[in-house]
Design an enzyme around this catalytic site. Structure first.
Site, PDB file in Angstrom:
ATOM      1  N   SER A  17       0.831  -1.216   0.000  1.00  0.00           N
ATOM      2  CA  SER A  17       0.000   0.000   0.000  1.00  0.00           C
ATOM      3  C   SER A  17       0.863   1.264   0.000  1.00  0.00           C
ATOM      4  CB  SER A  17      -0.971  -0.002   1.182  1.00  0.00           C
ATOM      5  OG  SER A  17      -0.284   0.105   2.409  1.00  0.00           O
ATOM      6  N   ARG A  67      22.557 -14.508   4.232  1.00  0.00           N
ATOM      7  CA  ARG A  67      21.744 -13.371   3.785  1.00  0.00           C
ATOM      8  C   ARG A  67      22.395 -12.627   2.629  1.00  0.00           C
ATOM      9  NH1 ARG A  67      20.874  -8.977   7.738  1.00  0.00           N
ATOM     10  NH2 ARG A  67      22.270 -10.236   8.995  1.00  0.00           N
ATOM     11  N   VAL A  69      16.082  -8.014   6.941  1.00  0.00           N
ATOM     12  CA  VAL A  69      17.159  -7.169   7.458  1.00  0.00           C
ATOM     13  C   VAL A  69      18.277  -7.153   6.411  1.00  0.00           C
ATOM     14  CG1 VAL A  69      18.898  -6.960   9.271  1.00  0.00           C
ATOM     15  CG2 VAL A  69      16.578  -7.715   9.846  1.00  0.00           C
ATOM     16  N   LEU A  70      18.741  -5.957   6.092  1.00  0.00           N
ATOM     17  CA  LEU A  70      19.802  -5.819   5.089  1.00  0.00           C
ATOM     18  C   LEU A  70      21.173  -6.039   5.728  1.00  0.00           C
ATOM     19  CD1 LEU A  70      18.478  -2.595   3.307  1.00  0.00           C
ATOM     20  CD2 LEU A  70      18.232  -4.972   2.531  1.00  0.00           C
ATOM     21  N   HIS A 124       8.706   3.097   9.060  1.00  0.00           N
ATOM     22  CA  HIS A 124       8.468   2.166  10.157  1.00  0.00           C
ATOM     23  C   HIS A 124       7.246   2.640  10.952  1.00  0.00           C
ATOM     24  CE1 HIS A 124       9.466  -0.870  13.107  1.00  0.00           C
ATOM     25  NE2 HIS A 124       9.169   0.024  14.032  1.00  0.00           N
ATOM     26  N   ASP A 152      20.722   2.799   8.285  1.00  0.00           N
ATOM     27  CA  ASP A 152      22.132   2.522   8.559  1.00  0.00           C
ATOM     28  C   ASP A 152      22.277   1.024   8.848  1.00  0.00           C
ATOM     29  OD1 ASP A 152      21.473   2.091  11.191  1.00  0.00           O
ATOM     30  OD2 ASP A 152      22.414   3.915  11.946  1.00  0.00           O
ATOM     31  N   VAL A 207      19.170  -2.326  12.789  1.00  0.00           N
ATOM     32  CA  VAL A 207      17.780  -2.550  12.377  1.00  0.00           C
ATOM     33  C   VAL A 207      16.883  -1.408  12.855  1.00  0.00           C
ATOM     34  CG1 VAL A 207      15.806  -4.109  12.595  1.00  0.00           C
ATOM     35  CG2 VAL A 207      18.109  -5.033  12.415  1.00  0.00           C
ATOM     36  N   HIS A 211      -1.493   3.525   8.790  1.00  0.00           N
ATOM     37  CA  HIS A 211      -1.278   3.445   7.339  1.00  0.00           C
ATOM     38  C   HIS A 211      -1.742   4.718   6.645  1.00  0.00           C
ATOM     39  CE1 HIS A 211      -1.027  -1.178   7.666  1.00  0.00           C
ATOM     40  NE2 HIS A 211       0.170  -0.652   7.585  1.00  0.00           N
ATOM     41  N   GLU A 271       1.020   7.014   6.962  1.00  0.00           N
ATOM     42  CA  GLU A 271       2.148   6.602   6.109  1.00  0.00           C
ATOM     43  C   GLU A 271       1.930   7.014   4.656  1.00  0.00           C
ATOM     44  OE1 GLU A 271       3.963   2.646   8.253  1.00  0.00           O
ATOM     45  OE2 GLU A 271       2.497   2.326   6.681  1.00  0.00           O
TER      46      GLU A 271
HETATM   47  C1  GRF Z   1       4.064  -0.473   6.770  1.00  0.00           C
HETATM   48  O1  GRF Z   1       3.342  -0.340   7.960  1.00  0.00           O
HETATM   49  C2  GRF Z   1       5.472   0.011   6.956  1.00  0.00           C
HETATM   50  O2  GRF Z   1       5.604   1.013   7.907  1.00  0.00           O
HETATM   51  C3  GRF Z   1       6.178  -1.237   7.423  1.00  0.00           C
HETATM   52  O3  GRF Z   1       5.583  -2.282   6.721  1.00  0.00           O
HETATM   53  C4  GRF Z   1       4.244  -1.930   6.386  1.00  0.00           C
HETATM   54  C5  GRF Z   1       4.077  -2.165   4.907  1.00  0.00           C
HETATM   55  O4  GRF Z   1       2.757  -2.035   4.472  1.00  0.00           O
HETATM   56  N1  GRF Z   1       7.599  -1.130   7.199  1.00  0.00           N
HETATM   57  P1  GRF Z   1       2.436  -2.012   2.917  1.00  0.00           P
HETATM   58  O5  GRF Z   1       3.019  -3.287   2.311  1.00  0.00           O
HETATM   59  O6  GRF Z   1       3.069  -0.787   2.339  1.00  0.00           O
HETATM   60  O7  GRF Z   1       0.946  -1.999   2.821  1.00  0.00           O
END
Ligand code: GRF
Length: 196
Positions: free
Chosen positions: A19, A71, A98-99, A115, A147, A150, A177, A180
């Site tokens: 999303s 990884r 995790v990268l 996040h 960085d 995590v 969301h 976001e």
């Molecule tokens: C989001 O809540 C983001 O903050 C976290 O993972 C979720 C991803 O949601 N890192 P989507 O796949 O973008 O719907």
């Protein structure tokens, strides 16, 4: 609109729903985010977001992680695809791996993550539930440069979301969301064009 300058080239990495990817793609389409999405890649070939990206005609790469191998080896196809795409920025949009420090140092200061908490509170994969279970009154959204630790690195934007007494994981996630989807494209626009 920054139409006088070239669009930064952006690779999006995701693992699931996508999303936030949709919000970024919409902002690009509407001209609110001056960027060209040159690659959408996932560790999860079944990611619904990746399927939508393919349908919309974006260049996609699925690089499934295999169990039992380091990884660094699993992420090499992603690094190769990003290099090949000549992306200027890598935007993590729900990328749940995790990268390695090799990955991060391959693109120093150029990887952005979102996040669902007010970092440094509630890092990790279950930030929304963790905030609810801790009885927190406020949580939110953080956007930061990645960085080598995590859910860590220079914070470029944060916004609070208040937790209501009757919140469930779903109701709180929906409000997070919504923040976001507004905050990520707007913050990327500022980050990519901060010198203008
Ligand atoms: C989001 O809540 C983001 O903050 C976290 O993972 C979720 C991803 O949601 N890192 P989507 O796949 O973008 O719907």
């Amino acid at each position: 609109m920054k139409s006088h300058r070239p669009k930064p080239r952006v690779a999006i990495l995701l693992s699931g729903t996508g999303s936030n990817m949709d919000a970024i793609l919409n902002a690009c389409k509407q001209g609110a985010l001056w960027a060209e999405i040159v690659l959408i890649a996932s560790d999860n070939p079944d990611s619904p977001g990746l399927a939508r990206a393919a349908k919309a005609g974006f260049r996609i790469v699925a690089a499934p992680y295999k169990k039992g191998i380091p990884r660094g080896e699993n992420e090499q196809p992603l690094i190769d695809a990003i290099r090949e795409s000549q992306a200027d920025w890598i935007v993590l949009a729900g990328f749940m791996r995790v990268l390695t420090s090799h990955f991060v140092s391959s693109f120093p200061g150029r990887i952005v993550n979102i996040h669902p908490s007010l970092l440094p509170a509630f890092p990790g994969a279950h930030a929304i539930v963790d905030a609810l279970q801790a009885g927190a009154e406020v949580t939110g959204v953080t956007i930061h440069i990645v960085d080598e630790l995590v859910d860590h690195g220079p914070i470029i934007a944060q916004e609070e979301v208040f937790i209501q007494q009757d919140d469930t994981e779903d109701s709180l996630a929906a409000r997070i969301h919504a923040v976001e989807h507004r905050l990520y494209p707007a913050t990327l626009q500022e980050l990519f064009h901060e010198d203008t």
